[in-house]
Design an enzyme around this catalytic site. Structure first.
Site, PDB file in Angstrom:
ATOM      1  N   HIS A   1      32.605 -18.300  32.723  1.00 21.24           N
ATOM      2  CA  HIS A   1      33.344 -17.592  33.770  1.00 21.24           C
ATOM      3  C   HIS A   1      33.097 -18.225  35.131  1.00 21.24           C
ATOM      4  O   HIS A   1      34.045 -18.523  35.878  1.00 21.24           O
ATOM      5  CB  HIS A   1      32.919 -16.115  33.798  1.00 21.24           C
ATOM      6  CG  HIS A   1      33.635 -15.277  34.807  1.00 21.24           C
ATOM      7  ND1 HIS A   1      34.661 -14.431  34.462  1.00 21.24           N
ATOM      8  CD2 HIS A   1      33.474 -15.156  36.149  1.00 21.24           C
ATOM      9  CE1 HIS A   1      35.113 -13.826  35.555  1.00 21.24           C
ATOM     10  NE2 HIS A   1      34.384 -14.243  36.589  1.00 21.24           N
ATOM     11  N   GLU A   2      31.822 -18.448  35.459  1.00 18.38           N
ATOM     12  CA  GLU A   2      31.499 -18.992  36.780  1.00 18.38           C
ATOM     13  C   GLU A   2      31.941 -20.448  36.904  1.00 18.38           C
ATOM     14  O   GLU A   2      32.401 -20.874  37.968  1.00 18.38           O
ATOM     15  CB  GLU A   2      30.000 -18.859  37.057  1.00 18.38           C
ATOM     16  CG  GLU A   2      29.460 -17.437  36.992  1.00 18.38           C
ATOM     17  CD  GLU A   2      30.198 -16.455  37.887  1.00 18.38           C
ATOM     18  OE1 GLU A   2      30.791 -16.889  38.902  1.00 18.38           O
ATOM     19  OE2 GLU A   2      30.206 -15.249  37.571  1.00 18.38           O
TER      20      GLU A   2
ATOM     21  N   HIS B   1      35.516 -20.861  37.904  1.00 16.25           N
ATOM     22  CA  HIS B   1      35.812 -20.632  39.323  1.00 16.25           C
ATOM     23  C   HIS B   1      35.876 -21.944  40.114  1.00 16.25           C
ATOM     24  O   HIS B   1      36.446 -21.975  41.208  1.00 16.25           O
ATOM     25  CB  HIS B   1      34.771 -19.711  39.956  1.00 16.25           C
ATOM     26  CG  HIS B   1      35.059 -18.257  39.756  1.00 16.25           C
ATOM     27  ND1 HIS B   1      36.289 -17.695  40.014  1.00 16.25           N
ATOM     28  CD2 HIS B   1      34.259 -17.241  39.337  1.00 16.25           C
ATOM     29  CE1 HIS B   1      36.242 -16.392  39.768  1.00 16.25           C
ATOM     30  NE2 HIS B   1      35.024 -16.094  39.344  1.00 16.25           N
TER      31      HIS B   1
ATOM     32  N   GLU C   1      39.643 -13.918  40.014  1.00 13.02           N
ATOM     33  CA  GLU C   1      38.885 -13.232  38.966  1.00 13.02           C
ATOM     34  C   GLU C   1      39.672 -13.051  37.672  1.00 13.02           C
ATOM     35  O   GLU C   1      39.101 -13.132  36.583  1.00 13.02           O
ATOM     36  CB  GLU C   1      38.396 -11.871  39.484  1.00 13.02           C
ATOM     37  CG  GLU C   1      37.448 -11.964  40.668  1.00 13.02           C
ATOM     38  CD  GLU C   1      36.189 -12.774  40.363  1.00 13.02           C
ATOM     39  OE1 GLU C   1      35.950 -13.107  39.190  1.00 13.02           O
ATOM     40  OE2 GLU C   1      35.444 -13.070  41.308  1.00 13.02           O
TER      41      GLU C   1
END
Length: 873
Positions: A529-530, A533, A552
């Site tokens: 997830h990170e 980004h 997000e």
């Protein structure tokens, strides 16, 4: 409300006060010192400003900056001694300057004068002065390419012309440009000794100069001397898990305005460089393209760390962390496994070559003429000469993964064809041949000593394969390196991504014996997830922060895709995992929407006005200060489901390939929803024939509360997936076991038939516990058996959270210790568990809530503490 006015106390909107339509900060030079004794960061920041001659506000407009180009600097040889003498006159911290407060002088000299407005909060500003760059410009007098005068107003201001040319240097000369920025940052104040007038209010710092009536006449380089406040909203002073002092930027709703005066609106993209002094036993981690090589500060027992970025980014992405972190390596020394420090911090082993610390500024300038190709991005940082590779550099991980069988997209053809970037001029990795084949960028992991082994078996183990999987899905990594830090227990979320650095909560680490595949599921998916980004949230950002889903929602969707790639799942396994995760998220979203205000459920709250600003460029971020918002996941979940819906219309693989094309076109840009949706509709014209127009998608998904019809229908399909049916079968067994205990005496235990329970994945365990939470009654014996069967106290934080809810609902006192452990060690996830403890009106549970709050109150995130205190106290 007027976006240029003060914050309306009746709303929860955050004001972005900076007048970015008038003037822009193009570069920041920070010179800061960390004081743990007083819990402040003090120093100065120099802003390099450029007046705006024309403003375009359409999507993907002229926000990129650095668009004008002037001739390059070829060499810098002379004037060294003069510069060295001049720069020594600068007072390091501006501490001897007389403070100018908001006095009558400010209010009586404002007629017709131009005001620079910066976003600022919780800062003590002592001085604002114009920087005299004459000394730097003088040493370049032999090079008219840099100091050439331009037509118009700047032709009457050589300093302004010099700054403009410095700002506009081409990306091929970024090293020389940053060195010049550094020299200008150390230059003295204006020779007349006068300071600029400034005024501080709650949300801004306003600066004027007598007689200046336009942005074009305003000084192009300003120094602001200031210090943070201990309770400032952008900075967290706390202790790590080893009970050692540390500080980190909080990523709070007010972003970085309580760390340094800045322009907060996303369109104000800039580069920066920072010098940070901290105690010698500390490690300083920060957003920066090359890891810092600390040098000793001769006047103190501090070390000095230098970081920089060359990609223009919003000031909100600047990130800093200072603490007694240890670097996680493949081999953890026995003494560190026991949590005993041996005095050899990774930061202390990273020393410069012996001669570098003695170089004068002029000697450093003389080295600017060297080719910027000496240091290849992704290689160990080399300072001064090519053989000065530091100790910490050698600790970078360069896993090739060539033997791990991950499928990799071949982008060599795209490089051969050439990549034409549409953003402003900066050193972009998307144009580098070597970057396209770099599956795993150099990376490091840091944590407190007591968590080294868990971080090693979790984060360090998974990071290479997650990076390689992200490369396989999205292509070139936007940033050349990555640090990951396990932050203190009071961190307010599971993770936060910034350029070159990721913060991870300790909750993603395994609670039990590390190393099992299932214990790594939460850690791996959160890392993915990170990492995602880097593409959606950083190198492609939202032009209006109310469209949080652009960051997000995309990261949540890509988290599943990248994690499945890292696990090397088959198509069938991937589909089953996606369906189970989708059902869990559907349940979470539907529950959240039933218990939240409708105004907080809208992904595009400004609707057709999204992206619009006032005449000056100021605006507000809707609902940003609402205390409920940090704990809502609607932008994550509803945005994720919108992308799942769109993928269902065009095909999963085609959708991923579209992601790659979108990144190629829009990297380096700020976007609005319609930029993505319009390109998608053009790429797949069949969608509009189905009635999926831009207006229809806005109406169904972005501009209204509630749940779209497709999501209701699709959730029924997910409910019948194989992995879900397995869970339902296990739920029946547990319900029957619980029912069998009712009415039984002490002899029941000897008569209990043996039940074979199926082994479940972490996500299946979450689903199992959620379904059991719907039961009005469960026996103590069944709860005890449930805990023992799945060893629930050793599962990941998502599982343990549901277990704690079950314990509280059924007042299972024997497991209250699990609840206490969760509230202390998993603070980012435990906020609403306090509410569950209080709402039961059970004196023992309420006492437990108050006890846990008393233990962690001092280290909790400010927003979380306010919400919990309202529940408990």
């Amino acid at each position: 409300m007027d976006p240029d006015g003060d914050l309306n106390p009746d709303t929860n909107d955050l004001p972005l006060r900076a007048n970015t339509n008038h003037i822009l900060v193009r570069h920041y030079v920070l010179d800061l010192t960390v004081h743990f004794d007083s819990k402040v960061i003090s120093g100065s920041i120099v802003l390099f400003l450029e007046p705006r001659l024309g403003v375009r506000t359409e999507a993907g407009g002229s926000q990129d900056g650095f668009t004008s180009k002037y001739k390059e600097v070829d060499a810098l040889e002379d004037g060294k001694k003069e510069l060295e003498t001049t720069t020594t006159k600068v007072v390091k911290m501006c501490g001897d300057a007389e403070s100018i407060q908001s006095s009558s002088l400010w209010h009586t000299t404002s007629g017709g004068e131009f005001t620079l407005v910066l976003d600022c909060c919780d800062l003590d500003v002592s001085k604002v002065e114009e920087v005299d760059v004459t000394s730097v410009a003088a040493m370049l007098s032999r090079f008219p390419e840099v100091t050439s005068k331009k037509s118009g107003d700047v032709s009457r201001k050589p300093q302004a012309a010099f700054i403009q040319n410095l700002i506009s240097m081409p990306s091929s000369q970024w090293r020389q440009q940053h060195q010049l920025f550094s020299l200008c940052g150390r230059a003295p104040g204006a020779q007349d000794g006068s300071t600029l007038q400034f005024h501080r209010d709650r949300w801004s710092l306003q600066v004027r100069k007598n007689g200046v009536t336009s942005p074009q006449e305003f000084p192009c380089a300003l120094r602001i001397c200031y210090e943070t406040k201990p309770a400032g909203g952008s900075v967290r002073w706390t202790k790590d898990q080893d009970n050692r002092v540390c500080v980190y930027t909080a990523g709070s709703p007010i972003n970085n305005r309580a760390l340094f005066p800045c322009q907060e609106p996303p369109v104000a993209m800039s580069t920066w460089q920072a010098t940070v002094r901290a105690p010698s036993e500390c490690v300083v981690l920060m957003s920066g393209e090359e890891q810092a090589v600390p040098a000793e500060d001769g006047d103190t027992h501090f070390l000095t760390w230098n970081y920089y970025v060359t990609m223009p980014m919003p000031a909100s992405t600047f990130t800093l962390a200072v603490g007694h972190w240890q670097q996680v390596t493949a081999e953890i020394p026995p003494e560190l496994e026991k949590g005993v420090r041996d005095g050899t911090d990774c930061g202390k082993t990273a020393k410069l070559g012996p001669e570098y610390g003695q170089w004068t500024e002029a000697e450093r300038v003389s080295r600017l003429g060297s080719s910027s190709s000496e240091v290849v991005k992704g290689s160990p940082l080399q300072t001064g000469s090519r053989d000065q590779t530091t100790c910490v550099d050698s600790a970078f991980c360069y896993s090739s993964l060539e033997d791990e069988g991950l499928s990799v997209t071949d982008y060599s053809g795209m490089v051969d064809d050439g990549i034409s970037c549409s953003h402003g001029d900066y050193p972009c990795r998307f144009t580098e041949r070597s970057a396209w084949s770099q599956r795993v960028i150099p990376h490091r992991v840091f944590s407190p000593a007591c968590l080294l082994q868990k971080a090693q078996m979790g984060v360090l183990k998974l990071l290479p394969q997650c990076l390689a999987a992200a490369h396989a899905v999205l292509g070139v990594h936007p940033f050349p390196r990555l640090d990951v830090l396990i932050v203190p227990a009071g961190f307010s979320s599971l993770g936060m991504a910034s350029p070159h650095i990721i913060f991870l909560s300790q909750s993603v680490l395994s609670a039990g014996s590390p190393g099992s595949e299932e214990s790594l599921s939460l850690c791996g998916s959160r890392i993915c997830h990170e990492i995602s980004h880097s593409w959606f949230g950083l190198v492609i950002g939202a032009r209006d922060w109310t469209e949080e889903w652009i960051s997000e929602g995309f990261a949540t969707c890509l988290e599943d895709i990248i994690w499945a790639q890292a696990q090397q799942l088959s198509l069938e396994e991937k589909t089953e995992q996606f369906d189970l995760k989708a059902l869990l998220r559907w349940r979470r979203l539907s529950d959240e929407l039933q218990n939240s205000k409708e105004e907080l459920q809208i992904l595009r709250p400004n609707m057709e006005k999204t992206g619009q600003v006032s005449e000056s460029g100021s605006s507000t971020v809707k609902h940003a200060l609402n205390p409920e918002k940090p704990f809502m996941q609607v932008h994550y979940l509803k945005g994720y489901f919108l992308l799942r819906f769109l993928a269902s219309q065009v095909g999963e693989q085609q959708f991923i390939e579209f992601f790659q094309l979108f990144v190629k076109k829009y990297h380096g840009h700020l976007i609005l929803s319609q930029d993505f949706l319009q390109m998608l509709l053009i790429s797949f014209p069949g969608m509009e024939r189905k009635g999926l127009t831009l207006g229809a998608i806005h109406a169904d998904w972005l501009d209204q509360p509630g749940i779209p019809k497709w999501l209701y229908e699709r959730s029924a399909v997910w409910s019948q997936a194989r992995l879900v049916e397995e869970v339902k079968a296990e739920v029946v067994k547990w319900i029957l076991l619980s029912q069998s205990h009712h009415g039984k005496g002490r002899k029941r235990k000897r008569m209990e038939p043996k039940v074979n329970y199926k082994e479940l994945t972490s996500d299946q365990l979450v689903m199992l516990l959620e379904l059991l939470l719907e039961e009005s009654e469960l026996s103590v014996a069944s709860l005890r058996a449930l805990q023992r069967t799945y060893s629930l106290q050793n599962q990941d934080a998502e599982v343990r959270h549901r277990w704690c809810e079950l314990v509280v609902k059924h007042a299972y006192a024997q497991a209250y210790g699990d609840v206490e452990h969760f509230l202390i060690h998993d603070q980012a996830m435990g906020v609403y568990l306090y509410g569950e403890l209080m709402v039961q009106e059970d004196p023992e549970q309420q006492a437990l809530a108050r006890h846990c709050l008393s233990l962690v109150q001092g280290e909790m995130d400010q927003s979380a503490r306010r919400v919990v205190e309202e529940m408990v106290l």
